[in-house]
Motif scaffolding. Structure first.
Motif, mmCIF file in Angstrom:
data_model
loop_
_atom_site.group_PDB
_atom_site.id
_atom_site.type_symbol
_atom_site.label_atom_id
_atom_site.label_comp_id
_atom_site.label_asym_id
_atom_site.label_seq_id
_atom_site.Cartn_x
_atom_site.Cartn_y
_atom_site.Cartn_z
ATOM 1 N N ASP A 86 5.376 4.594 -5.668
ATOM 2 C CA ASP A 86 4.245 4.541 -4.752
ATOM 3 C C ASP A 86 4.683 4.231 -3.324
ATOM 4 O O ASP A 86 3.932 4.443 -2.381
ATOM 5 C CB ASP A 86 3.239 3.486 -5.230
ATOM 6 C CG ASP A 86 2.002 3.448 -4.360
ATOM 7 O OD1 ASP A 86 1.313 4.472 -4.294
ATOM 8 O OD2 ASP A 86 1.752 2.403 -3.727
ATOM 9 N N GLN A 87 5.915 3.765 -3.165
ATOM 10 C CA GLN A 87 6.384 3.459 -1.815
ATOM 11 C C GLN A 87 6.297 4.680 -0.918
ATOM 12 O O GLN A 87 6.039 4.569 0.268
ATOM 13 C CB GLN A 87 7.839 2.972 -1.860
ATOM 14 C CG GLN A 87 7.977 1.608 -2.489
ATOM 15 C CD GLN A 87 9.423 1.229 -2.699
ATOM 16 O OE1 GLN A 87 10.328 2.007 -2.440
ATOM 17 N NE2 GLN A 87 9.642 0.030 -3.172
ATOM 18 N N LEU B 228 5.184 1.547 -9.275
ATOM 19 C CA LEU B 228 5.148 0.778 -8.027
ATOM 20 C C LEU B 228 6.210 1.277 -7.054
ATOM 21 O O LEU B 228 5.957 1.456 -5.870
ATOM 22 C CB LEU B 228 5.375 -0.707 -8.316
ATOM 23 C CG LEU B 228 4.159 -1.511 -8.757
ATOM 24 C CD1 LEU B 228 4.576 -2.935 -9.100
ATOM 25 C CD2 LEU B 228 3.103 -1.539 -7.667
ATOM 26 N N VAL B 229 7.397 1.503 -7.576
ATOM 27 C CA VAL B 229 8.481 1.965 -6.703
ATOM 28 C C VAL B 229 8.170 3.366 -6.183
ATOM 29 O O VAL B 229 8.343 3.666 -5.006
ATOM 30 C CB VAL B 229 9.829 1.950 -7.456
ATOM 31 C CG1 VAL B 229 10.915 2.598 -6.619
ATOM 32 C CG2 VAL B 229 10.223 0.525 -7.796
ATOM 33 N N LEU C 99 -1.792 5.429 -7.092
ATOM 34 C CA LEU C 99 -2.303 4.064 -7.091
ATOM 35 C C LEU C 99 -3.292 3.914 -5.950
ATOM 36 O O LEU C 99 -3.048 4.370 -4.834
ATOM 37 C CB LEU C 99 -1.151 3.077 -6.889
ATOM 38 C CG LEU C 99 -0.308 2.747 -8.103
ATOM 39 C CD1 LEU C 99 0.778 1.765 -7.695
ATOM 40 C CD2 LEU C 99 -1.146 2.157 -9.216
ATOM 41 N N GLN D 65 6.694 -0.868 -13.125
ATOM 42 C CA GLN D 65 7.661 -0.962 -12.034
ATOM 43 C C GLN D 65 7.988 0.416 -11.469
ATOM 44 O O GLN D 65 8.051 0.608 -10.257
ATOM 45 C CB GLN D 65 8.945 -1.636 -12.526
ATOM 46 C CG GLN D 65 9.797 -2.071 -11.357
ATOM 47 C CD GLN D 65 11.157 -2.575 -11.767
ATOM 48 O OE1 GLN D 65 11.554 -2.428 -12.916
ATOM 49 N NE2 GLN D 65 11.868 -3.140 -10.828
ATOM 50 N N LEU E 1 -4.865 -3.130 -8.289
ATOM 51 C CA LEU E 1 -4.740 -1.703 -7.988
ATOM 52 C C LEU E 1 -5.353 -0.906 -9.124
ATOM 53 O O LEU E 1 -5.585 -1.420 -10.212
ATOM 54 C CB LEU E 1 -3.262 -1.310 -7.848
ATOM 55 C CG LEU E 1 -2.451 -2.067 -6.805
ATOM 56 C CD1 LEU E 1 -0.990 -1.684 -6.916
ATOM 57 C CD2 LEU E 1 -2.965 -1.757 -5.413
ATOM 58 N N LYS F 189 4.285 7.227 -1.581
ATOM 59 C CA LYS F 189 2.920 7.736 -1.719
ATOM 60 C C LYS F 189 2.862 9.149 -2.283
ATOM 61 O O LYS F 189 1.882 9.856 -2.093
ATOM 62 C CB LYS F 189 2.186 7.685 -0.362
ATOM 63 C CG LYS F 189 1.932 6.274 0.128
ATOM 64 C CD LYS F 189 0.818 5.612 -0.633
ATOM 65 C CE LYS F 189 0.732 4.135 -0.298
ATOM 66 N NZ LYS F 189 0.094 3.363 -1.336
ATOM 67 N N ALA G 53 -3.232 1.645 -1.580
ATOM 68 C CA ALA G 53 -2.530 0.560 -2.253
ATOM 69 C C ALA G 53 -1.397 0.114 -1.354
ATOM 70 O O ALA G 53 -0.626 0.943 -0.879
ATOM 71 C CB ALA G 53 -1.989 1.040 -3.589
ATOM 72 N N PRO G 54 -1.302 -1.184 -1.068
ATOM 73 C CA PRO G 54 -0.169 -1.622 -0.244
ATOM 74 C C PRO G 54 1.121 -1.338 -0.982
ATOM 75 O O PRO G 54 1.267 -1.673 -2.154
ATOM 76 C CB PRO G 54 -0.405 -3.128 -0.086
ATOM 77 C CG PRO G 54 -1.355 -3.510 -1.157
ATOM 78 C CD PRO G 54 -2.129 -2.289 -1.540
ATOM 79 N N SER G 55 2.015 -0.671 -0.315
ATOM 80 C CA SER G 55 3.259 -0.322 -1.017
ATOM 81 C C SER G 55 4.148 -1.549 -1.043
ATOM 82 O O SER G 55 4.190 -2.336 -0.103
ATOM 83 C CB SER G 55 3.942 0.840 -0.322
ATOM 84 O OG SER G 55 4.192 0.512 1.015
ATOM 85 N N PHE G 56 4.816 -1.707 -2.147
ATOM 86 C CA PHE G 56 5.631 -2.899 -2.304
ATOM 87 C C PHE G 56 7.092 -2.564 -2.005
ATOM 88 O O PHE G 56 7.534 -1.442 -2.236
ATOM 89 C CB PHE G 56 5.450 -3.443 -3.729
ATOM 90 C CG PHE G 56 6.610 -3.289 -4.641
ATOM 91 C CD1 PHE G 56 7.429 -4.373 -4.901
ATOM 92 C CD2 PHE G 56 6.891 -2.076 -5.233
ATOM 93 C CE1 PHE G 56 8.500 -4.229 -5.748
ATOM 94 C CE2 PHE G 56 7.964 -1.947 -6.090
ATOM 95 C CZ PHE G 56 8.770 -3.022 -6.344
ATOM 96 N N HIS G 57 7.759 -3.495 -1.402
ATOM 97 C CA HIS G 57 9.171 -3.263 -1.084
ATOM 98 C C HIS G 57 9.978 -4.476 -1.490
ATOM 99 O O HIS G 57 9.490 -5.602 -1.432
ATOM 100 C CB HIS G 57 9.344 -2.997 0.416
ATOM 101 C CG HIS G 57 8.723 -1.715 0.844
ATOM 102 N ND1 HIS G 57 9.334 -0.502 0.647
ATOM 103 C CD2 HIS G 57 7.535 -1.447 1.427
ATOM 104 C CE1 HIS G 57 8.548 0.459 1.105
ATOM 105 N NE2 HIS G 57 7.453 -0.078 1.580
ATOM 106 N N TYR G 58 11.214 -4.219 -1.856
ATOM 107 C CA TYR G 58 12.091 -5.329 -2.217
ATOM 108 C C TYR G 58 12.489 -6.082 -0.965
ATOM 109 O O TYR G 58 12.760 -5.483 0.072
ATOM 110 C CB TYR G 58 13.336 -4.807 -2.920
ATOM 111 C CG TYR G 58 13.053 -4.187 -4.249
ATOM 112 C CD1 TYR G 58 12.742 -4.980 -5.344
ATOM 113 C CD2 TYR G 58 13.080 -2.806 -4.412
ATOM 114 C CE1 TYR G 58 12.480 -4.413 -6.577
ATOM 115 C CE2 TYR G 58 12.826 -2.231 -5.644
ATOM 116 C CZ TYR G 58 12.518 -3.034 -6.723
ATOM 117 O OH TYR G 58 12.266 -2.484 -7.924
#
Lengths: 269, 350
Positions: A69-70, A66-67, A123, A63, A109, A72, B184-189
């Motif tokens: 990576d928003q 992933l966060v 990622l 997690q 990924l 980048k 990588a497609p970024s994930f968002h809430y």
């Protein structure tokens, strides 16, 4: 010998643990100078933890990445350990191994270490570009990717290095002036020399022995992982109405690297 | 951009014009100097010479600047600008006499060499050369450039100003370029992300610090007040209580009461002392009076309420009662005191 003994001790634990063991010895060699726990330390650490605890920590790592990576910006191992791993640092290799597996199997990924010296992870989309192309969802496109594409293309076509003057001049022809505020990108110079650089898409370094000071652009480590030179060349051929193969040098480079990266990704699948 | 380049071109033109003019102006003089004495040029006409030096230096600087600013244009294989610059520099070099000018000439040479190197590298590249300007041109078309009526044939100047890009130009390019990226497609809430605001922790710290200090402030004064109040009240209450005993005793038997019988508690010396202390307030306030009976023993009686005011006018006498455990015991024996008249206060019995 001793390892086998220990392994038999924890045979009750899952299969993946034993698999990971062989991987870890590889990692350890590269990492000898860092305070990465040894294989035996990891084994001992795992014996103290329940499977649920390790799974939980792995989920937290997934997690966190992933966060992160928003934006980048690559994830530093030091941050990962400090903010998420914490007391589990003795079993770090096992957890990162499992996280990598989760990224591959669940998210499609790939978690790649782009900088083995400073231990940074990014990622990358692990799905085949050709199958991913017709996106079923109309995603909002990010105009910055267009800008980045132009910059990376120019660098690639110019043989890997480009003086900043050439870059700014080319961009000016596209109505992007580093000295002026762009309605789409805002402070263009900052986007290019700061944001893209921190995301590791670009390298922006001073050319030695220049007066006045000059900088040059190169591909960053993330671009090496993420961007397909073959695809760029193909698009270039379409744009300039030329056969991609007519750029002999670039064509050769694109297809030597492309084949190697394809091979590695197919290995993982 | 176009402005800058246009400006640069203009300058170059002006420069060329002026320099050629100057040269024609000065050549005769220069020639004479050379003919007469090649060594004494500087000495012969100093003023003119200083001006000339300055001019040469400024021309060199202009030349270097124009090379640096128009670098990309000079690089393109289609023109001969680099040669033109070198020819210009050669002309200037004729008049170079001093080290400063020579240094500028050398600097220009460095810049020109750098350019030459880059031009050479273009030749080395295999296959088709890549022309960024052409790339930009085609990109503009791809992004849907709307060219306006007067479309210049001259590529760099014309396209930089004419036509405008549609709003989604960069989106269009980004969408097409997407296939080059394995991002990588970024994930968002869906509900937005949890925003970790820095203020809350600060407030928490403040609260923790404030809370105890407030309580401490509050506690200190109340404690003090209570002590004072309770002390005063206790004395007043006790005095009133004793007055009550005195009055009820006097009602039962309206004759003066023996002071010692009244005051002494046979079970407690300290109670006795307290009684004496409290009774003294009754005397001071004129609520009771002491007098000696026929046996010259002190006795006490309450003062009627009407008399209280009148009593105020009487001159008061003070006397000191001393008591010690020994005297207390003797008094108990002598007066045969079995019980205390003044009961200990309820708080104590409780």
């Amino acid at each position: 010998m001793t390892q086998r003994k220990r392994l038999s001790n924890v045979q009750s634990s899952s299969q993946s643990k034993r698999q990971s063991n062989s991987f870890m010895t590889q990692e350890e060699d590269e990492d000898a100078t860092f305070t990465q726990p040894s294989t035996s330390q990891v084994q001992r650490g795992l014996e103290k933890l329940t499977a649920a605890q390790v799974d939980q920590k792995t989920a937290e790592v997934v997690q966190y990445i992933l966060v992160k990576d928003q934006k980048k910006i690559p994830v530093r191992r030091a941050d990962l350990v400090k903010h998420v791993i914490k007391d589990y640092r003795t079993v770090y290799p096992e957890i990162i191994k499992r996280a990598m597996l989760t990224f591959e199997q669940v998210f499609g990924l790939k978690l790649v270490e782009i900088d083995s010296k400073n231990h940074m992870y990014v990622l990358v989309n692990n799905l085949d570009a050709s199958t991913a192309r017709p996106s079923p969802v109309e995603r909002p496109s990010n105009p910055k990717m267009g800008l980045l594409f132009v910059i990376l293309s120019v660098i690639f076509m110019k043989g890997g290095v480009v003086r900043e003057n050439l870059m700014w001049n080319t961009l000016k022809k596209l109505r992007v002036d580093p000295g002026q505020r762009h309605e789409e990108f805002g402070d263009v110079r900052k986007v290019i020399t700061d944001e893209f650089v921190r995301q590791r898409y670009l390298e922006y370094v001073r050319v030695p022995h220049t007066e006045p000071v000059e900088y040059e652009f190169r591909w960053g480590q993330r671009s090496d992982m993420e961007v397909s030179k073959a695809q760029i060349l193909e698009f270039m051929g379409q744009l300039l109405e030329q056969d991609p193969q007519s750029w002999t040098q670039q064509y050769r480079e694109a297809h030597s690297t492309a084949s190697s990266s394809q091979a590695s990704s197919s290995n993982h699948r | 951009m176009r402005k800058a380049r246009a400006g640069g071109d203009d300058e170059a033109v002006r420069q060329n014009g002026s320099s050629s003019r100057r040269r024609t102006d000065q050549h005769p003089g220069d020639g004479e100097d050379h003919d007469s004495s090649s060594g004494g040029v500087q000495d012969d006409d100093d003023d003119n010479d200083l001006g000339l030096r300055r001019e040469i230096r400024s021309k060199y600087r202009d030349l270097i600047n124009s090379v640096q600013q128009n670098r990309e244009d000079m690089l393109s294989p289609s023109n001969n600008k680099l040669t033109e610059v070198l020819e210009e520099a050669n002309k200037l070099f004729k008049d170079v006499r001093q080290a400063r000018e020579a240094a500028l000439d050398a600097q220009l040479l460095v810049v020109a060499t750098d350019l030459g190197k880059e031009k050479a590298s273009q030749l080395f590249s295999e296959g088709s050369a890549f022309d960024p300007s052409a790339f930009a041109e085609h990109l503009l078309s791809f992004m849907g450039l709307n060219r306006l009526e007067d479309e210049d044939d001259e590529p760099p100047n014309g396209c930089a100003s004419d036509g405008y890009l549609p709003k989604d130009a960069w989106h269009r390019l980004a969408r097409r370029a997407e296939c080059c990226f394995r991002t990588a497609p970024s994930f968002h809430y869906m509900m937005g992300s949890f925003y970790t605001e820095p203020p809350p922790p600060k407030q928490r710290i403040e609260r923790q610090r404030k809370a105890p200090s407030k309580e401490a402030k509050r506690i200190m004064p109340t404690q003090l007040k209570k002590m004072e109040e309770s002390h005063q009240e206790a004395t007043e209450k006790e005095v009133e209580r004793i007055l009550g005993y005195l009055k009820s005793y006097y009602q039962d038997d309206p004759s003066p009461i023996s002071y010692y019988e009244f005051v002494i508690d046979p079970n407690s010396f300290s109670r006795t002392v307290e009684n004496i202390f409290h009774t003294s307030f009754l005397i001071r306030d004129g609520l009771a009076r002491l007098k000696l009976d026929s046996d010259k023993l002190p006795c006490i009686e309450p003062v009627e309420e009407e008399e209280v005011e009148a009593a105020g006018s009487f001159s008061r006498k003070q006397c000191i009662v001393s008591i010690s455990p020994k005297i207390w015991r003797e008094l108990i024996d002598v007066f045969e005191i079995k019980e205390t008249i003044i009961q200990p206060p309820e708080t104590q019995s409780e």
